[in-house]
Design a protein around this motif. Structure first.
Motif, PDB file in Angstrom:
ATOM      1  N   UNK A 239      34.310  25.722  37.231  1.00  0.00           N
ATOM      2  CA  UNK A 239      34.954  24.918  38.277  1.00  0.00           C
ATOM      3  C   UNK A 239      35.935  23.936  37.657  1.00  0.00           C
ATOM      4  N   UNK A 241      36.057  20.880  38.570  1.00  0.00           N
ATOM      5  CA  UNK A 241      35.395  19.571  38.581  1.00  0.00           C
ATOM      6  C   UNK A 241      36.318  18.447  39.023  1.00  0.00           C
ATOM      7  N   UNK A 246      34.197  21.219  47.022  1.00  0.00           N
ATOM      8  CA  UNK A 246      33.250  21.863  47.930  1.00  0.00           C
ATOM      9  C   UNK A 246      33.774  21.977  49.355  1.00  0.00           C
ATOM     10  N   UNK A 247      35.035  21.638  49.569  1.00  0.00           N
ATOM     11  CA  UNK A 247      35.584  21.742  50.924  1.00  0.00           C
ATOM     12  C   UNK A 247      35.607  23.200  51.371  1.00  0.00           C
ATOM     13  N   UNK A 248      35.587  23.373  52.699  1.00  0.00           N
ATOM     14  CA  UNK A 248      35.719  24.709  53.268  1.00  0.00           C
ATOM     15  C   UNK A 248      37.146  25.187  52.990  1.00  0.00           C
TER      16      UNK A 248
ATOM     17  N   UNK B 226      27.189  26.970  46.830  1.00  0.00           N
ATOM     18  CA  UNK B 226      27.087  25.722  46.080  1.00  0.00           C
ATOM     19  C   UNK B 226      26.855  24.529  46.993  1.00  0.00           C
ATOM     20  N   UNK B 227      26.042  23.615  46.504  1.00  0.00           N
ATOM     21  CA  UNK B 227      25.730  22.394  47.239  1.00  0.00           C
ATOM     22  C   UNK B 227      25.873  21.217  46.286  1.00  0.00           C
ATOM     23  N   UNK B 228      26.248  20.067  46.832  1.00  0.00           N
ATOM     24  CA  UNK B 228      26.305  18.866  46.008  1.00  0.00           C
ATOM     25  C   UNK B 228      24.918  18.253  45.985  1.00  0.00           C
ATOM     26  N   UNK B 233      27.198  19.928  41.047  1.00  0.00           N
ATOM     27  CA  UNK B 233      27.310  21.093  41.918  1.00  0.00           C
ATOM     28  C   UNK B 233      26.203  22.052  41.506  1.00  0.00           C
ATOM     29  N   UNK B 235      23.946  25.716  42.510  1.00  0.00           N
ATOM     30  CA  UNK B 235      23.958  26.957  43.278  1.00  0.00           C
ATOM     31  C   UNK B 235      22.572  27.143  43.886  1.00  0.00           C
ATOM     32  N   UNK B 252      28.046  17.867  53.785  1.00  0.00           N
ATOM     33  CA  UNK B 252      28.888  18.909  53.207  1.00  0.00           C
ATOM     34  C   UNK B 252      28.277  20.288  53.442  1.00  0.00           C
ATOM     35  N   UNK B 256      29.983  23.485  55.202  1.00  0.00           N
ATOM     36  CA  UNK B 256      30.137  24.766  54.505  1.00  0.00           C
ATOM     37  C   UNK B 256      29.431  25.906  55.246  1.00  0.00           C
TER      38      UNK B 256
END
Lengths: 461, 273
Positions: A239, A241, A246-248, B226-228, B233, B235, B252, B256
């Motif tokens: 990623x 970073x 994480x946005x759609x 993926x999740x915060x 991050x 998985x 989030x 998603x």
């Protein structure tokens, strides 16, 4: 007669047409062109091209057969060393390998070895592939984990040597990155299926839906088989970073390409897996996977498809051929540009990326000049989809679940040139051992490991 | 091919199936999930394991018919087969003697809670179960879970069974009564898990939630899930599906999970035509 200085062109779908379909871009040589191109080969006695071939093909040998019009013999010569020529004939970076060593390079373009390999593979497939004689059964059993280029090559070679080979694949489809990663327009899936079919006809059994490390462990395999080869690839996406990732609308290249290639989202709703990309797509990175992603986005209907890369054109890791195709198709290259954050609307939908301009400084560890941000040069670009294609790391699933297996600092399995790991009977090769590299290097590793495994299982009482 | 050997209609939109998958059943543990694909044109969907029978070689799945694939799955019957069924995926629940645990299940999330309740009880925990649903018709596995619970509560949004209200209110009441709670396990709609985590946060009660985001491969390859979690991050497929509820960015996750709503509607419509 003087040698022609340039390769014979391979006809292609015109860019304007091909960006509207997923069909393969180049059409391949005709018989006549193949013969003419083969005649350019000088048949050097020292065969420098072979030094550049990870799978040890007798290159002057098969080219000589083509020049004489004996395509079947050419196919035999290739298949003696390479079970997947229709694949390597399409995705191999020949310019750095066989063609990079070609003597004619001193006066012009090398012999188009890659195009000739592809020609022969396609010729043979069209005629119906011959199954070679196998060695007598040795009574030894080998398990191969992962059915990508390393695993398939290893499995095919071991089967030819007379071993009983079972391949364990986590997904529902074979061939790993050849199926989920490389797009249809560069490597048609029918061709991948045909090559896999050849491996199966050699006697290799492929079992799907088996996630080794979860459904069954390597230790269990080692109990039931005489040796295990691990070729699980570099499946873990890296990623950027940066905030907003994480946005759609932000995909890893793996997710984007897997949806489109393996799950056939480009045929949604005929196929159930969806993809949505909007009008403007930005791909981050400039390797082959990035080119594949940006070009796929165009074919899905994007009006604008950017490649955003923090260094300059010279440092782009993609093959020249891929970059050339991308340019012809209208991909917009925003170089010396680095993303700082993704920006979304109140619904969490990606709307923009904030980037900063870069300049090149002193060379870094990789030998490439280090990009340095230029203060005050920030800009916002409107985008609806972002694809992060800045590389993959080895898949940790197996390294994490085998006790005593030595792991490198990138999460790769430590293996020697023959694939021997720190545990007797366990071999590894391809991206899981080297980190993300090329299909042909993985095939080469599979090949060397097969030889080492053959020796190992025969020495076992 | 993986045969459906048993099917039960639990409510109008919730169905239970036992699937013959001996290799998966041999390894399955509470908290893990499977990925299935119905047919050649199908998508891969994750479903948390609701139970397993190693002897019979079967895995129990319980699913709410929400999208194209789960609706299609619901039309299949005993004797039909699924094309792909891979697992067990994800990390199993950490089963140990915590002391007193509160297990909270909401809606179809009650299904994956069941094997966890069972294992937590077997190992000696004092198990308090709280099940919630919109109405009594949508409640599942009440008897099964009650059997392994020391205390058992039901809530429904409309009051058609048990206490009228939400599961989080029962939890708050237990906390207000100064009950010693060593761990809370919550599985259900994202909003429910978020509320539960908010209830326990001020009291620093360890709270685990099980997430079920959109996935493709389920082996850590695509990162779609993926999740915060805190600053990282993660998985859900390989690092989860269970995470520290106090660290998960639920907002989030909700966004998603809505990524393909339009496409989902389109896919459903295409099937109806």
């Amino acid at each position: 007669m003087a040698v022609r200085k340039t390769k014979h062109e391979m006809p292609e779908q015109p860019p304007k047409e091909r960006i509207k379909n997923f069909k393969e871009v180049p059409h391949g040589y005709s018989n006549e062109t193949a013969i003419e191109e083969a005649k350019r080969c000088l048949q050097c006695k020292n065969k420098p091209c072979m030094d550049g071939c990870p799978v040890e093909i007798d290159i002057p040998g098969f080219i000589n057969c083509i020049a004489q019009g004996d395509f079947e013999k050419a196919a035999e010569i290739i298949k003696a060393k390479n079970s997947l020529p229709a694949i390597s004939g399409r995705v191999c970076p020949y310019e750095n390998q066989c063609e990079g060593e070609c003597t004619i390079k001193k006066i012009g373009e090398p012999v188009a070895i890659g195009r000739l390999e592809r020609f022969i593979a396609d010729y043979e497939r069209g005629k119906g592939v011959k199954i070679p004689k196998k060695a007598k059964s040795t009574g030894k059993k080998v398990a191969v984990v992962g059915s990508g280029p390393a695993g398939l090559t290893c499995a095919g070679d071991l089967a030819k040597m007379g071993h009983a080979v079972t391949v364990f694949e986590a997904l529902h489809a074979p061939a790993g990155v050849l199926m989920y990663g490389i797009p249809e327009f560069r490597l048609p899936k029918k061709i991948v299926e045909a090559e896999v079919d050849y491996i199966k006809k050699l006697g290799v059994d492929i079992k799907y839906d088996i996630v080794v490390g979860k459904t069954i462990t390597v230790d269990e395999l080692l109990h039931d088989y005489d040796a295990v080869f691990i070729g699980t690839g570099a499946g873990l996406p890296r990623w950027l970073n940066v905030p907003g990732e994480n946005l759609d609308g932000v995909y890893s290249a793996n997710e984007f390409l897997t949806r489109v290639n393996m799950m056939k989202a480009y045929k949604f709703p005929e196929y159930d897996t969806p993809i949505k990309i909007g009008k403007v797509v930005a791909t981050f990175g400039a390797g082959n996977v990035a080119m594949d992603s940006a070009r796929t986005a165009l074919r899905l209907g994007a009006e604008k498809s950017y490649i955003i890369y923090r260094r300059s054109e010279k440092e782009m890791p993609a093959r020249d051929e891929e970059i050339g195709h991308a340019k012809e198709e209208g991909i917009i290259f925003k170089l010396l540009t680095n993303p700082k954050r993704f920006i979304g609307d109140d619904k969490g939908l990606l709307t923009q990326v904030k980037c900063i301009k870069m300049k090149l400084g002193e060379p870094d560890d990789s030998g490439r000049r280090r990009p340095i941000p230029i203060p005050g040069s920030e800009e916002k670009i409107d985008i609806e989809t972002a694809i992060v294609a800045i590389g993959q790391s080895p898949n940790p699933l197996i390294p994490k679940t085998v006790k005593g297996l030595k792991i490198g600092k990138w999460g790769n399995i430590i293996a020697d040139d023959d694939g021997q790991t720190s545990i007797p009977g366990i071999f590894a090769g391809g991206d899981i051992a080297t980190g993300a590299a090329t299909v042909i290097l993985a095939m080469g590793a599979g090949k060397r490991a097969a030889r080492a495994i053959d020796k190992y299982v025969k020495s076992k009482k | 091919m993986y045969k459906i050997v048993e099917k039960k209609v639990l409510s109008e939109t919730v169905k239970m199936m036992n699937i013959k998958a001996p290799l998966v059943a041999k390894k399955a543990q509470a908290g893990q999930f499977i990925i299935l694909r119905i047919d050649e044109s199908g998508e891969r969907i994750p479903l948390t394991i609701a139970d397993y029978d190693r002897k019979q070689g079967t895995i129990t799945i319980i699913f709410l018919e929400v999208g194209k694939t789960t609706k299609q799955l619901g039309t299949l019957n005993v004797g039909d087969s699924l094309l792909n069924f891979a697992g067990p995926l994800g990390a199993p629940s950490e089963i140990k003697n915590y002391g007193t645990v509160v297990c909270i299940g909401g809606g179809v999330g009650i299904a994956p809670l069941y094997p966890i309740v069972k294992e937590l009880k077997k190992i000696g925990n004092h198990v308090i179960s709280i099940l919630g649903a919109r109405n009594k018709k949508l409640l599942l596995l009440e008897k099964e879970i009650e059997e392994f619970s020391d205390e058992f509560y039901i809530t429904t949004d409309d009051g058609s069974k048990g206490r009228k209200g939400f599961v989080s209110e029962v939890l708050q009441k237990l906390i207000d009564e100064k009950r010693e709670i060593d761990m809370v396990m919550a599985i259900g709609p994202v909003i429910m898990m978020k509320v539960v985590a908010n209830v326990t946060r001020p009291y620093k009660i360890k709270t685990l939630v099980s997430l079920n985001p959109i996935m493709v491969d389920g082996t850590g390859m695509c990162g779609g899930c993926r999740v915060s979690v805190g600053d990282e991050i993660k998985f859900a497929c390989v690092d989860g599906p269970e995470f520290d509820g106090h660290l998960v960015d639920f907002d989030n996750l909700m966004l998603r999970n809505r990524r393909f709503l339009c496409e989902e509607e389109k896919a459903c419509k295409c099937t109806e035509v």
